[in-house]
Design a protein around this motif. Sequence first.
Motif, PDB file in Angstrom:
ATOM      1  N   THR A 105      35.061  44.691  -8.291  1.00 29.18           N
ATOM      2  CA  THR A 105      35.433  45.334  -7.033  1.00 29.18           C
ATOM      3  C   THR A 105      36.510  44.470  -6.372  1.00 29.18           C
ATOM      4  N   LYS A 106      36.926  44.812  -5.166  1.00 26.56           N
ATOM      5  CA  LYS A 106      37.938  44.008  -4.475  1.00 26.56           C
ATOM      6  C   LYS A 106      37.420  42.621  -4.114  1.00 26.56           C
ATOM      7  N   THR A 107      36.093  42.473  -3.989  1.00 28.15           N
ATOM      8  CA  THR A 107      35.538  41.198  -3.522  1.00 28.15           C
ATOM      9  C   THR A 107      34.603  40.505  -4.505  1.00 28.15           C
TER      10      THR A 107
END
Length: 137
Positions: free
Chosen positions: A46-48
């Motif tokens: 994911t983005k994080t």
Amino acid sequence: MNCAFDDDFSQHEPWQEIRIRPGSSALDVYHRLPSASDFEYGGYITKTRIRYQGGGATSARTIRSKACIFHTHPSEYPTADMPSTRDVYQFLKFRQLRAVTVGADWIWVWNKTPTVMRTVRRLFEWEDEHLVSKLHA
């Protein structure tokens, strides 16, 4: 595109996580993916976070409906840097938009571009017409 189901992880080990530092490049993230000499990891990005589970000697599970999935090949295998035919087929067949395969020295990144989507459509059309008859042959 994934036969209306996602992989079931109810009987497998818990997900592990690696946090992604803000501002990391895609290459920085790929270099943080877990790997092992004698088994595969599978998961999604994911983005994080990188979320992953350990797999077997020749397979790893992931949730194929996630936008970006990954799996690793055992680094000691002689063909670790080559995606398998199964890797290619599953990339085309399932609904992720990006798939990353990590070998011993190489990282393969595949994206579902408009050109690739034409190939996906042709695969589905071929399967619709021929798959059952070929399986029974």
